[in-house]
Every structure is written in C-alpha cells, then in structure tokens.
Design a protein around this motif. Sequence first.
Motif, PDB file in Angstrom:
ATOM      1  N   ARG A  35       3.520 -31.784  42.631  1.00  0.00           N
ATOM      2  CA  ARG A  35       4.140 -32.084  41.334  1.00  0.00           C
ATOM      3  C   ARG A  35       3.897 -33.532  40.930  1.00  0.00           C
ATOM      4  O   ARG A  35       3.614 -33.818  39.771  1.00  0.00           O
ATOM      5  CB  ARG A  35       5.640 -31.794  41.398  1.00  0.00           C
ATOM      6  CG  ARG A  35       5.964 -30.329  41.484  1.00  0.00           C
ATOM      7  CD  ARG A  35       7.444 -30.119  41.809  1.00  0.00           C
ATOM      8  NE  ARG A  35       7.741 -28.736  42.075  1.00  0.00           N
ATOM      9  CZ  ARG A  35       8.301 -27.905  41.208  1.00  0.00           C
ATOM     10  NH1 ARG A  35       8.624 -28.343  40.018  1.00  0.00           N
ATOM     11  NH2 ARG A  35       8.535 -26.661  41.543  1.00  0.00           N
ATOM     12  N   LEU A  39       1.811 -34.710  37.557  1.00  0.00           N
ATOM     13  CA  LEU A  39       2.406 -35.591  36.551  1.00  0.00           C
ATOM     14  C   LEU A  39       1.595 -36.866  36.353  1.00  0.00           C
ATOM     15  O   LEU A  39       1.445 -37.342  35.229  1.00  0.00           O
ATOM     16  CB  LEU A  39       3.850 -35.918  36.922  1.00  0.00           C
ATOM     17  CG  LEU A  39       4.826 -34.745  36.842  1.00  0.00           C
ATOM     18  CD1 LEU A  39       6.186 -35.154  37.380  1.00  0.00           C
ATOM     19  CD2 LEU A  39       4.933 -34.222  35.421  1.00  0.00           C
ATOM     20  N   LEU A  70       6.206 -27.857  34.098  1.00  0.00           N
ATOM     21  CA  LEU A  70       6.429 -29.158  34.734  1.00  0.00           C
ATOM     22  C   LEU A  70       6.499 -30.265  33.688  1.00  0.00           C
ATOM     23  O   LEU A  70       7.373 -31.133  33.753  1.00  0.00           O
ATOM     24  CB  LEU A  70       5.312 -29.438  35.743  1.00  0.00           C
ATOM     25  CG  LEU A  70       5.482 -30.638  36.648  1.00  0.00           C
ATOM     26  CD1 LEU A  70       6.781 -30.555  37.434  1.00  0.00           C
ATOM     27  CD2 LEU A  70       4.302 -30.724  37.603  1.00  0.00           C
ATOM     28  N   ARG A  71       5.611 -30.218  32.719  1.00  0.00           N
ATOM     29  CA  ARG A  71       5.644 -31.194  31.613  1.00  0.00           C
ATOM     30  C   ARG A  71       6.992 -31.109  30.888  1.00  0.00           C
ATOM     31  O   ARG A  71       7.616 -32.126  30.601  1.00  0.00           O
ATOM     32  CB  ARG A  71       4.534 -30.902  30.603  1.00  0.00           C
ATOM     33  CG  ARG A  71       3.139 -31.312  31.009  1.00  0.00           C
ATOM     34  CD  ARG A  71       2.166 -30.853  29.904  1.00  0.00           C
ATOM     35  NE  ARG A  71       0.805 -31.235  30.144  1.00  0.00           N
ATOM     36  CZ  ARG A  71       0.260 -32.384  29.724  1.00  0.00           C
ATOM     37  NH1 ARG A  71       0.970 -33.245  29.054  1.00  0.00           N
ATOM     38  NH2 ARG A  71      -1.001 -32.660  29.981  1.00  0.00           N
ATOM     39  N   ARG A  73       9.930 -29.958  31.928  1.00  0.00           N
ATOM     40  CA  ARG A  73      11.040 -30.465  32.735  1.00  0.00           C
ATOM     41  C   ARG A  73      11.050 -31.981  32.785  1.00  0.00           C
ATOM     42  O   ARG A  73      12.111 -32.599  32.750  1.00  0.00           O
ATOM     43  CB  ARG A  73      10.970 -29.898  34.149  1.00  0.00           C
ATOM     44  CG  ARG A  73      11.432 -28.451  34.160  1.00  0.00           C
ATOM     45  CD  ARG A  73      11.690 -27.931  35.512  1.00  0.00           C
ATOM     46  NE  ARG A  73      12.767 -28.657  36.165  1.00  0.00           N
ATOM     47  CZ  ARG A  73      12.937 -28.663  37.478  1.00  0.00           C
ATOM     48  NH1 ARG A  73      12.118 -28.001  38.253  1.00  0.00           N
ATOM     49  NH2 ARG A  73      13.918 -29.313  38.018  1.00  0.00           N
ATOM     50  N   LEU A  74       9.855 -32.593  32.858  1.00  0.00           N
ATOM     51  CA  LEU A  74       9.788 -34.052  32.880  1.00  0.00           C
ATOM     52  C   LEU A  74      10.329 -34.620  31.575  1.00  0.00           C
ATOM     53  O   LEU A  74      11.150 -35.536  31.577  1.00  0.00           O
ATOM     54  CB  LEU A  74       8.352 -34.529  33.098  1.00  0.00           C
ATOM     55  CG  LEU A  74       8.202 -36.051  33.012  1.00  0.00           C
ATOM     56  CD1 LEU A  74       8.618 -36.691  34.317  1.00  0.00           C
ATOM     57  CD2 LEU A  74       6.818 -36.437  32.629  1.00  0.00           C
ATOM     58  N   ALA A  82      11.971 -33.013  37.606  1.00  0.00           N
ATOM     59  CA  ALA A  82      10.639 -32.400  37.604  1.00  0.00           C
ATOM     60  C   ALA A  82      10.079 -32.283  39.021  1.00  0.00           C
ATOM     61  O   ALA A  82       9.229 -31.430  39.268  1.00  0.00           O
ATOM     62  CB  ALA A  82       9.688 -33.212  36.729  1.00  0.00           C
TER      63      ALA A  82
END
Length: 159
Positions: A35, A39, A70-71, A73-74, A82
């Motif tokens: 992860r 990122l 993932l994007r 959640r960040l 994330a």
Amino acid sequence: MGREAKWVVRLDSAEREELETILATPRAAAERVLRARVLLKADEGCDGPGWPDARIAEAFEISIAKIQRLRQRLVEEGVAAALVRHPSPQARPRKLDGAQEARLVTLACSAPPAGRARWTLEMLADQLVALKVVDTISDETVRVTLKKMRSSPGASVNG
C-alpha cells in the motif's frame, strides 16, 4: 486513453516521509508495504512520479479497482487509514460466549430427555432457550459450536 483518476493523491512531505519509513522498516507487513509503494507511485505532488493506475497495476500486479479504493481511502480518511485493512463487513459477532459454549457442551454430554436415545441439534437449541442461556439460537449455530469444540456425545477423546 485511460481514465483520469477520480481521487488525486497529493502527499505532503510528512506523509511521504511516513510512507518511506514503512518501506525502510525491515519487518513491515507485506500488505502495508504494498500500500505504501502504491501511494508513493500514485503521488502527483511535487516529489511524486504520478503514475497512472494502469501502470501501477501492472508494476505491482494488483487490480485497478484496488488502486482506486486505496486512492479514495487516502483522500477521504488519510494515510493511516489507507495503510490498514478494513474489517470485513461480513464478520458477525459470536452468538455464544465461552460460558454459554461450555453450557452447551455440558448439556450435549448429559443424558438425553426421557424417551430419547440422544440429543438432536433442535432439542439442544430449544433447551438452551428454555434454560435462558440465550434468547434465540439456531440448530446450525449449535452444530457449528459442537463441531468446533469436538465434543459430541460418543466422540472419543483421542479421535
């Protein structure tokens, strides 16, 4: 030709340093490292390469959908969220706690009601409700619990 990312990753220097620290940690969890790498590659800030999702997916052999989640959640929850896995929405709380399971096993190992050769799952479930051990319980929960405990009447201790 590819779609633009809906969730744009722009890391500040502190977030970038936190992710690079994870990569430098010798015994970090593999999923957490993955992860962090994703990122860092998705970062479109001044220090980031800003790779498109298709390139990241190919490089790390993961799905584009995972990268997009993932994007998201960040952007919505921050770096810390994330990096960790969400708990499964399918996980359910246990129906029986340890004391209730012990009560079930004791009941299953006891003599069956008069006129019966052995306990049935339905009878055990009904008896647990009658004894007010639980409000409601299904015979399937009784079955799974007894199977887990390996304690059905007649089962050998060594078997």
